[in-house]
Design a protein around this motif. Structure first.
Motif, short mmCIF file in Angstrom:
data_model
loop_
_atom_site.label_atom_id
_atom_site.label_comp_id
_atom_site.label_asym_id
_atom_site.label_seq_id
_atom_site.Cartn_x
_atom_site.Cartn_y
_atom_site.Cartn_z
N ASP A 76 18.81 24.01 3.25
CA ASP A 76 19.66 23.87 4.43
C ASP A 76 20.38 22.52 4.33
OD1 ASP A 76 17.83 21.87 5.28
OD2 ASP A 76 16.68 23.31 6.45
N ILE A 77 21.04 22.13 5.40
CA ILE A 77 21.82 20.89 5.37
C ILE A 77 20.92 19.68 5.10
CG2 ILE A 77 23.25 19.34 6.76
CD1 ILE A 77 24.36 21.80 8.18
N ALA A 78 19.73 19.68 5.70
CA ALA A 78 18.83 18.52 5.56
C ALA A 78 18.17 18.46 4.19
CB ALA A 78 17.77 18.55 6.65
N THR A 79 17.91 19.63 3.58
CA THR A 79 17.20 19.65 2.30
C THR A 79 18.13 19.47 1.11
OG1 THR A 79 17.39 22.04 2.01
CG2 THR A 79 15.49 21.23 3.26
N GLY A 80 19.37 19.93 1.25
CA GLY A 80 20.21 20.01 0.06
C GLY A 80 19.66 21.10 -0.86
N ASN A 81 20.03 21.04 -2.12
CA ASN A 81 19.56 22.03 -3.09
C ASN A 81 18.21 21.61 -3.63
OD1 ASN A 81 19.16 23.90 -5.07
ND2 ASN A 81 21.07 23.50 -6.18
N LEU A 82 17.15 22.32 -3.20
CA LEU A 82 15.78 21.96 -3.61
C LEU A 82 15.38 22.61 -4.93
CD1 LEU A 82 13.93 22.38 -0.18
CD2 LEU A 82 14.50 20.22 -1.32
N PHE A 83 16.10 23.63 -5.36
CA PHE A 83 15.62 24.44 -6.48
C PHE A 83 16.48 24.34 -7.73
CE2 PHE A 83 14.57 26.57 -2.42
CZ PHE A 83 13.21 26.34 -2.44
N GLY A 84 17.49 23.51 -7.73
CA GLY A 84 18.32 23.34 -8.90
C GLY A 84 19.29 24.49 -9.08
N SER A 85 19.77 24.66 -10.30
CA SER A 85 20.73 25.72 -10.59
C SER A 85 20.34 26.42 -11.87
CB SER A 85 22.14 25.11 -10.72
OG SER A 85 22.15 24.11 -11.73
N ALA A 128 16.53 28.68 -11.03
CA ALA A 128 16.64 28.36 -9.60
C ALA A 128 15.99 29.44 -8.73
CB ALA A 128 18.10 28.16 -9.22
N GLU A 129 16.33 30.70 -8.97
CA GLU A 129 15.77 31.79 -8.16
C GLU A 129 14.26 31.90 -8.37
OE1 GLU A 129 16.88 33.79 -5.73
OE2 GLU A 129 18.63 32.47 -5.79
N GLU A 130 13.81 31.65 -9.59
CA GLU A 130 12.37 31.68 -9.85
C GLU A 130 11.64 30.61 -9.07
OE1 GLU A 130 9.30 30.90 -13.57
OE2 GLU A 130 11.40 31.41 -13.99
N ARG A 131 12.20 29.40 -9.05
CA ARG A 131 11.58 28.31 -8.28
C ARG A 131 11.56 28.64 -6.79
NH1 ARG A 131 15.36 25.05 -11.39
NH2 ARG A 131 14.33 24.22 -13.25
N LYS A 132 12.64 29.24 -6.30
CA LYS A 132 12.71 29.61 -4.89
C LYS A 132 11.64 30.64 -4.54
CE LYS A 132 16.06 30.98 -1.37
NZ LYS A 132 17.48 31.38 -1.13
N ARG A 133 11.45 31.65 -5.40
CA ARG A 133 10.41 32.65 -5.17
C ARG A 133 9.03 32.03 -5.16
NH1 ARG A 133 13.36 35.76 -8.88
NH2 ARG A 133 11.85 35.24 -10.51
N GLU A 134 8.81 31.05 -6.04
CA GLU A 134 7.50 30.41 -6.14
C GLU A 134 7.09 29.73 -4.84
OE1 GLU A 134 5.22 30.10 -8.57
OE2 GLU A 134 6.22 31.33 -10.08
#
Length: 398
Positions: free
Chosen positions: A290-299, A303-309
């Motif tokens: 979100d706006i406060a976190t920025g991109n936490l999982f890279g590109s 990226a999608e794998e980290r997000k799922r984790e």
């Protein structure tokens, strides 16, 4: 003056009153036509509104604890010093071993004495709260914290005892002051100890972010802040280097409210060898950008794998589930996470986890609700943690 100090709030409030009085006095003199009187009236209104708004914002911040210091407000992040000592890997801990060059360094408190539950009296009778900063060797982070030491920590019969640890994590953008003052963790610890409903426990209170004002959500950000590393490696190492706390994970638990509760669940399921016990008050079960976190999982592909984790529902369905003990708290009315909490509890059943719940009939996403839940949460966690653990009778190396 400190950002949360009463002296600053009273000074700004006095200035606001003066601005209002000045505007009332000068307004008739600005009633003429022409650009100068118009600009004068606009300036008076603007100055008065700004002074009143400053009082409101300072009062809200002092009560909720969004920002504890001017540096946090301005986004000035402290850097870890080069002079870092190695962790003491064995032997008895000193009673309190904070030092200027250690992994736990003493700092000035932020009106700690005004917080509910602040110890007043001899340390061996009421315990103590230390204002410190925690140095992360791997994450290169510096995180301010309060450390609550129970009265037994200073008593002779416990001088060779390691104590269990509760890591209490605030929401975002709160901090250690929110945990100590608004969540009333020290006050509840003192009460539960007196009622013999909790074992003597060392409690460390801090924020989930290590790169304020960014919300790092206890995530190791690719090419960015390593918040998970700080909580799973740096923080336990630092605490064990300075205090008599348990070496084994069975004496370690983590709890939090809001995003701090999200952090607690993430740490337990992702690092059960560090925190096998966790409690979440109004936390979420997945982490999103979100706006406060920025991109936490890279590109890229990862990226999608980290997000799922970091999606705990996905982990329950696709990963081996560790034998951890979890408590989740919510409210049937007034909490947005009620359905998600019920879904998580149902999914966790039969997975080998010990899951408990606190469900209030009505509540909100705020301290009024969390204050109802925190006492029972700490009591529950204390029952899950091992106490005591004896200290090895070997000399300290430094």
């Amino acid at each position: 003056m400190g950002l949360t100090s009463r002296s600053l709030l009273y000074t700004v409030a006095f200035a606001a009153v003066l601005c209002v009085a000045l505007m009332v006095w000068v307004w008739p003199r600005l009633s003429g036509k022409g650009p100068l009187p118009v600009l004068g009236r606009l300036g008076s209104i603007l100055l008065t509104q700004l002074s009143i708004m400053a009082v409101v914002l300072l009062a809200v911040n002092a009560n909720v604890g969004f920002f504890g210091t001017w540096n946090q407000l301005l986004g000035r992040v402290d850097k870890a010093p080069v002079n870092v000592v190695e962790m003491n890997t064995g032997g008895p801990r000193a009673t309190v071993d904070e030092s200027r060059n250690g992994l736990i360094q003493p700092t000035d408190g932020e009106n700690v004495e005004s917080f509910p539950g602040y110890p007043k009296g001899p340390e061996d009778k009421v315990g103590a709260i230390r204002s410190v900063r925690v140095i992360g060797k791997r994450s290169q982070a510096v995180n301010p914290a309060y450390v609550y030491l129970p009265p037994q920590y200073f008593q002779k019969q416990y001088q060779r005892t390691r104590f269990p640890v509760m890591v209490a994590v605030s929401g975002y953008p709160g901090g250690r002051a929110s945990v100590a003052r608004n969540l009333r963790v020290p006050l509840n610890a003192a009460r539960l100890l007196e009622e013999k409903k909790m074992s003597p426990t060392v409690i460390v209170m801090l924020a989930p972010t290590i790169a304020s004002p960014r919300d790092t959500e206890c995530v190791d950000v690719p090419d960015g802040p390593q918040a998970e590393t700080f909580f799973t490696k740096d923080l336990p190492e630092a605490l064990r280097s300075a205090y008599r706390v348990g070496d084994h994970a069975t004496s370690w638990g983590v709890l939090g409210y809001s995003s701090g509760g999200t952090c607690a669940l993430q740490l337990a399921l992702r690092a059960p060898e560090v925190y096998p016990v966790a409690a979440s008050l109004s936390g979420d079960f997945r982490i999103k950008n979100d706006i406060a976190t920025g991109n936490l999982f890279g590109s890229g592909d990862k990226a999608e794998e980290r997000k799922r984790e970091h999606d705990l529902m996905w982990r329950l369905e696709n990963k081996p589930v560790p034998p951890v003990s979890l408590l989740v708290a919510t409210s049937r009315k007034g909490e947005k996470n009620y359905e998600a909490t019920e879904q998580f509890v149902r999914a966790a059943q039969g997975k080998g986890m010990d899951v408990a719940q606190i469900v209030l009939p009505e509540g909100s996403h705020g301290f009024k609700t969390w204050q109802q839940e925190i006492g029972e949460t700490m009591r529950w966690m204390s029952r899950k943690l091992t106490f005591p653990q004896d200290v090895q009778d070997r000399p300290k190396k430094h």
